[in-house]
Write an enzyme that holds these catalytic residues in place. Structure first.
Site, PDB file in Angstrom:
ATOM      1  N   HIS A 268      -8.132  -3.577  17.339  1.00  0.00           N
ATOM      2  CA  HIS A 268      -8.058  -2.197  16.843  1.00  0.00           C
ATOM      3  C   HIS A 268      -9.420  -1.863  16.235  1.00  0.00           C
ATOM      4  O   HIS A 268      -9.639  -1.984  15.023  1.00  0.00           O
ATOM      5  CB  HIS A 268      -6.948  -2.030  15.809  1.00  0.00           C
ATOM      6  CG  HIS A 268      -7.037  -0.700  15.106  1.00  0.00           C
ATOM      7  ND1 HIS A 268      -6.807   0.494  15.754  1.00  0.00           N
ATOM      8  CD2 HIS A 268      -7.372  -0.363  13.842  1.00  0.00           C
ATOM      9  CE1 HIS A 268      -6.992   1.491  14.906  1.00  0.00           C
ATOM     10  NE2 HIS A 268      -7.347   1.000  13.741  1.00  0.00           N
TER      11      HIS A 268
ATOM     12  N   GLN B  44      -0.322 -13.019   1.093  1.00  0.00           N
ATOM     13  CA  GLN B  44       0.888 -12.321   1.557  1.00  0.00           C
ATOM     14  C   GLN B  44       1.611 -13.127   2.637  1.00  0.00           C
ATOM     15  O   GLN B  44       2.840 -13.192   2.658  1.00  0.00           O
ATOM     16  CB  GLN B  44       0.538 -10.915   2.056  1.00  0.00           C
ATOM     17  CG  GLN B  44       0.114 -10.009   0.889  1.00  0.00           C
ATOM     18  CD  GLN B  44      -0.188  -8.582   1.285  1.00  0.00           C
ATOM     19  OE1 GLN B  44      -0.270  -8.245   2.461  1.00  0.00           O
ATOM     20  NE2 GLN B  44      -0.353  -7.718   0.296  1.00  0.00           N
TER      21      GLN B  44
ATOM     22  N   ASN C 263     -10.240  -9.047   2.367  1.00  0.00           N
ATOM     23  CA  ASN C 263      -8.903  -8.802   2.908  1.00  0.00           C
ATOM     24  C   ASN C 263      -8.244 -10.101   3.351  1.00  0.00           C
ATOM     25  O   ASN C 263      -7.037 -10.262   3.234  1.00  0.00           O
ATOM     26  CB  ASN C 263      -8.952  -7.783   4.041  1.00  0.00           C
ATOM     27  CG  ASN C 263      -8.940  -6.375   3.470  1.00  0.00           C
ATOM     28  OD1 ASN C 263      -8.098  -6.066   2.639  1.00  0.00           O
ATOM     29  ND2 ASN C 263      -9.884  -5.549   3.865  1.00  0.00           N
TER      30      ASN C 263
ATOM     31  N   GLN D 111      -2.374   6.728   1.307  1.00  0.00           N
ATOM     32  CA  GLN D 111      -2.147   7.946   2.105  1.00  0.00           C
ATOM     33  C   GLN D 111      -1.266   7.696   3.326  1.00  0.00           C
ATOM     34  O   GLN D 111      -0.440   8.541   3.667  1.00  0.00           O
ATOM     35  CB  GLN D 111      -3.441   8.690   2.437  1.00  0.00           C
ATOM     36  CG  GLN D 111      -4.568   7.912   3.037  1.00  0.00           C
ATOM     37  CD  GLN D 111      -5.484   8.784   3.873  1.00  0.00           C
ATOM     38  OE1 GLN D 111      -5.346  10.019   3.920  1.00  0.00           O
ATOM     39  NE2 GLN D 111      -6.418   8.167   4.565  1.00  0.00           N
TER      40      GLN D 111
ATOM     41  N   GLY E 115       0.832  -1.206   0.000  1.00  0.00           N
ATOM     42  CA  GLY E 115       0.000   0.000   0.000  1.00  0.00           C
ATOM     43  C   GLY E 115       0.857   1.243   0.000  1.00  0.00           C
ATOM     44  O   GLY E 115       0.483   2.299   0.525  1.00  0.00           O
TER      45      GLY E 115
ATOM     46  N   ASP F 192      -3.823   3.802  18.883  1.00  0.00           N
ATOM     47  CA  ASP F 192      -4.794   3.870  19.986  1.00  0.00           C
ATOM     48  C   ASP F 192      -4.095   4.230  21.299  1.00  0.00           C
ATOM     49  O   ASP F 192      -4.619   5.003  22.100  1.00  0.00           O
ATOM     50  CB  ASP F 192      -5.523   2.530  20.106  1.00  0.00           C
ATOM     51  CG  ASP F 192      -6.058   2.078  18.761  1.00  0.00           C
ATOM     52  OD1 ASP F 192      -6.882   2.805  18.188  1.00  0.00           O
ATOM     53  OD2 ASP F 192      -5.631   1.023  18.265  1.00  0.00           O
TER      54      ASP F 192
HETATM   55  P1  NAX Z   1      -5.335   4.069   1.065  1.00  0.00           P
HETATM   56  O1  NAX Z   1      -6.586   3.529   0.427  1.00  0.00           O
HETATM   57  O2  NAX Z   1      -4.967   5.486   0.901  1.00  0.00           O
HETATM   58  O3  NAX Z   1      -4.105   3.188   0.579  1.00  0.00           O
HETATM   59  C1  NAX Z   1      -4.128   1.797   0.539  1.00  0.00           C
HETATM   60  C2  NAX Z   1      -3.205   1.388  -0.581  1.00  0.00           C
HETATM   61  O4  NAX Z   1      -3.089  -0.025  -0.544  1.00  0.00           O
HETATM   62  C3  NAX Z   1      -3.729   1.761  -1.973  1.00  0.00           C
HETATM   63  O5  NAX Z   1      -2.750   2.483  -2.664  1.00  0.00           O
HETATM   64  C4  NAX Z   1      -4.026   0.395  -2.614  1.00  0.00           C
HETATM   65  O6  NAX Z   1      -3.778   0.404  -4.015  1.00  0.00           O
HETATM   66  C5  NAX Z   1      -3.041  -0.487  -1.861  1.00  0.00           C
HETATM   67  N1  NAX Z   1      -3.367  -1.921  -1.877  1.00  0.00           N
HETATM   68  C6  NAX Z   1      -4.598  -2.484  -1.814  1.00  0.00           C
HETATM   69  N2  NAX Z   1      -4.478  -3.819  -1.882  1.00  0.00           N
HETATM   70  C7  NAX Z   1      -3.162  -4.085  -1.969  1.00  0.00           C
HETATM   71  C8  NAX Z   1      -2.405  -5.279  -2.091  1.00  0.00           C
HETATM   72  N3  NAX Z   1      -3.017  -6.484  -2.141  1.00  0.00           N
HETATM   73  N4  NAX Z   1      -1.064  -5.195  -2.148  1.00  0.00           N
HETATM   74  C9  NAX Z   1      -0.430  -4.004  -2.128  1.00  0.00           C
HETATM   75  N5  NAX Z   1      -1.098  -2.823  -2.052  1.00  0.00           N
HETATM   76  C10 NAX Z   1      -2.448  -2.871  -1.958  1.00  0.00           C
HETATM   77  O7  NAX Z   1      -5.472   3.654   2.598  1.00  0.00           O
HETATM   78  P2  NAX Z   1      -4.644   4.227   3.840  1.00  0.00           P
HETATM   79  O8  NAX Z   1      -5.335   5.408   4.376  1.00  0.00           O
HETATM   80  O9  NAX Z   1      -3.211   4.317   3.471  1.00  0.00           O
HETATM   81  O10 NAX Z   1      -4.899   3.051   4.900  1.00  0.00           O
HETATM   82  C11 NAX Z   1      -4.337   1.762   4.726  1.00  0.00           C
HETATM   83  C12 NAX Z   1      -4.952   0.789   5.711  1.00  0.00           C
HETATM   84  O11 NAX Z   1      -4.658   1.180   7.025  1.00  0.00           O
HETATM   85  C13 NAX Z   1      -6.477   0.686   5.641  1.00  0.00           C
HETATM   86  O12 NAX Z   1      -6.847  -0.681   5.702  1.00  0.00           O
HETATM   87  C14 NAX Z   1      -6.922   1.414   6.889  1.00  0.00           C
HETATM   88  O13 NAX Z   1      -8.181   0.965   7.335  1.00  0.00           O
HETATM   89  C15 NAX Z   1      -5.826   1.022   7.835  1.00  0.00           C
HETATM   90  N6  NAX Z   1      -5.654   1.828   9.059  1.00  0.00           N
HETATM   91  C16 NAX Z   1      -5.239   1.186  10.167  1.00  0.00           C
HETATM   92  C17 NAX Z   1      -4.979   1.848  11.342  1.00  0.00           C
HETATM   93  C18 NAX Z   1      -4.493   1.127  12.550  1.00  0.00           C
HETATM   94  O14 NAX Z   1      -4.321   1.773  13.591  1.00  0.00           O
HETATM   95  N7  NAX Z   1      -4.251  -0.202  12.533  1.00  0.00           N
HETATM   96  C19 NAX Z   1      -5.215   3.308  11.461  1.00  0.00           C
HETATM   97  C20 NAX Z   1      -5.254   4.016  10.157  1.00  0.00           C
HETATM   98  C21 NAX Z   1      -5.913   3.257   9.035  1.00  0.00           C
HETATM   99  O15 NAX Z   1      -7.299   3.433   9.116  1.00  0.00           O
END
Ligand code: NAX
Length: 327
Positions: free
Chosen positions: A189, A114, A107, A15, A11, A161
């Site tokens: 989480h 992975q 997922n 962002q 990813g 958190d």
């Molecule tokens: P974004 O949607 O901005 O970025 C995710 C990226 O992952 C995208 O560029 C997408 O193309 C890529 N992607 C999707 N499937 C993939 C795969 N199989 N292999 C490689 N890349 C892949 O999301 P972002 O805001 O960066 O958040 C990423 C993840 O973090 C989300 O699942 C979000 O819910 C999770 N979070 C987890 C948090 C935590 O505390 N554990 C907090 C923040 C966030 O919400």
């Protein structure tokens, strides 16, 4: 100078990736003497791969002395090859009208694949940190596929958190943030996770003495921490990114720094009443770089026990949704 660490990030064009990679390459995660090679993995989508090219160009333009190479790929077998750390940030977001079970399954398939590839091609000392949601269950799924790497190499992030809870306690008590210690996150989480305020200290005194407002600790405090992600989406129109990236820097930095006690979602092994095979947040002490032991000695009162039971129940339900995938 140490030899470079290979750090795989999925990813990478998302962002969180955009806030994470520059700090990682600047030395914030592994320290000022540790060079890194970034192995950036994106989904095989033209737009994402194009964006990744732009991120790599910007990394070049920073001229980070510690950055010794950048690999860009949509092939996980290339991206995870010989990786010492695998930071699993990428995940499929929940779309409109999508059920939680569908999100878990979609997922789940990504994290099964992975987990298998990491186990096959990553370095012998590989460590895995999962951020992509549902992070605890995704981590459990990836770990379930590993035959070579032990389960304790797989951790999920609850550090955001913890940081949120520390900040809320400091604000309520009217003290500097550094005065708040020993606030740890238990469970999932998700809004069910439990910030165990009874063990926290503020200025060296029990937090429950400094903040005598028990109703606030039981109610608004737990709710604010648990629902902070949703509050940020409501305010910003996008989910937490910089603070999530910062928390991942903290998560890994603490895991490579012996003696640090911090919140990590790890295989529960039955501690604190969690089901033995869920990944649950709890305090751990880093022993040697990348290794840790769970701290299992904190006593829980009835309020805490009811919170732990609720978050454990949710983790078991999440596992049930994807049980057919990991048979
Ligand atoms: P974004 O949607 O901005 O970025 C995710 C990226 O992952 C995208 O560029 C997408 O193309 C890529 N992607 C999707 N499937 C993939 C795969 N199989 N292999 C490689 N890349 C892949 O999301 P972002 O805001 O960066 O958040 C990423 C993840 O973090 C989300 O699942 C979000 O819910 C999770 N979070 C987890 C948090 C935590 O505390 N554990 C907090 C923040 C966030 O919400």
């Amino acid at each position: 100078m140490n030899p470079p660490l290979r750090v795989a990030v999925t990813g990478a064009a998302g962002q969180i990736g955009y806030s994470l990679l520059f700090r990682l390459a600047s030395g914030a995660m592994f320290g000022p003497d540790q060079p890194v090679i970034l192995q950036l993995i994106e989904a095989p989508i033209e737009k994402a791969l194009k964006a990744l090219e732009g991120v790599a160009m910007e990394l070049d333009d920073c001229a980070f002395p510690l950055l010794k190479g950048i690999i860009q790929t949509s092939d996980p077998a290339v991206g995870f090859k010989d990786a010492n750390w695998c930071l699993l940030v990428g995940a499929k977001p929940r779309g409109p009208g999508m059920e939680r079970a569908d999100l878990l399954k979609d997922n789940g398939r990504i994290f099964i694949s992975q987990g298998q590839i990491i186990d096959a091609v990553a370095a012998a000392d590989a460590r895995v940190a999962v951020v992509g949601n549902p992070a605890n269950t995704n981590c459990m799924i990836a770990a379930s596929q590993a035959k070579r790497l032990p389960a304790d190499r797989f951790t999920a992030m609850v550090r955001l958190d913890q940081n949120r809870a520390q900040s809320q306690l400091a604000r309520k008590a009217g003290v500097d943030l550094t005065g708040v210690q020993n606030i740890f996150i238990y469970g999932n989480h998700s809004p069910t996770m439990f910030p165990a305020f009874a063990h926290a200290t503020i200025g060296g005194k029990p937090a429950t003495t400094v903040i005598a407002d028990t109703a606030w600790l039981h109610g608004p405090f737990c709710e604010t921490v648990g629902k902070r992600g949703a509050a940020i989406i409501a305010a910003r129109g996008a989910s937490s990114a910089a603070s999530a990236a910062n928390a991942l820097v903290d998560h890994v930095r603490s895991l490579v720094t012996p003696g640090v006690i911090h919140s990590v979602a790890v295989k529960s092994n039955g501690h604190y009443g969690f089901d033995a095979n869920v990944w649950a947040g709890m305090p751990v002490r880093t022993t040697t770089p990348g290794s840790y032991e769970a701290i299992t000695s904190y006593a829980m009162d009835d309020f805490a026990k009811s919170k732990l039971a609720a978050t454990n129940k949710e983790l078991i339900e999440e596992r049930a949704f994807i049980a057919d995938l990991i048979k």
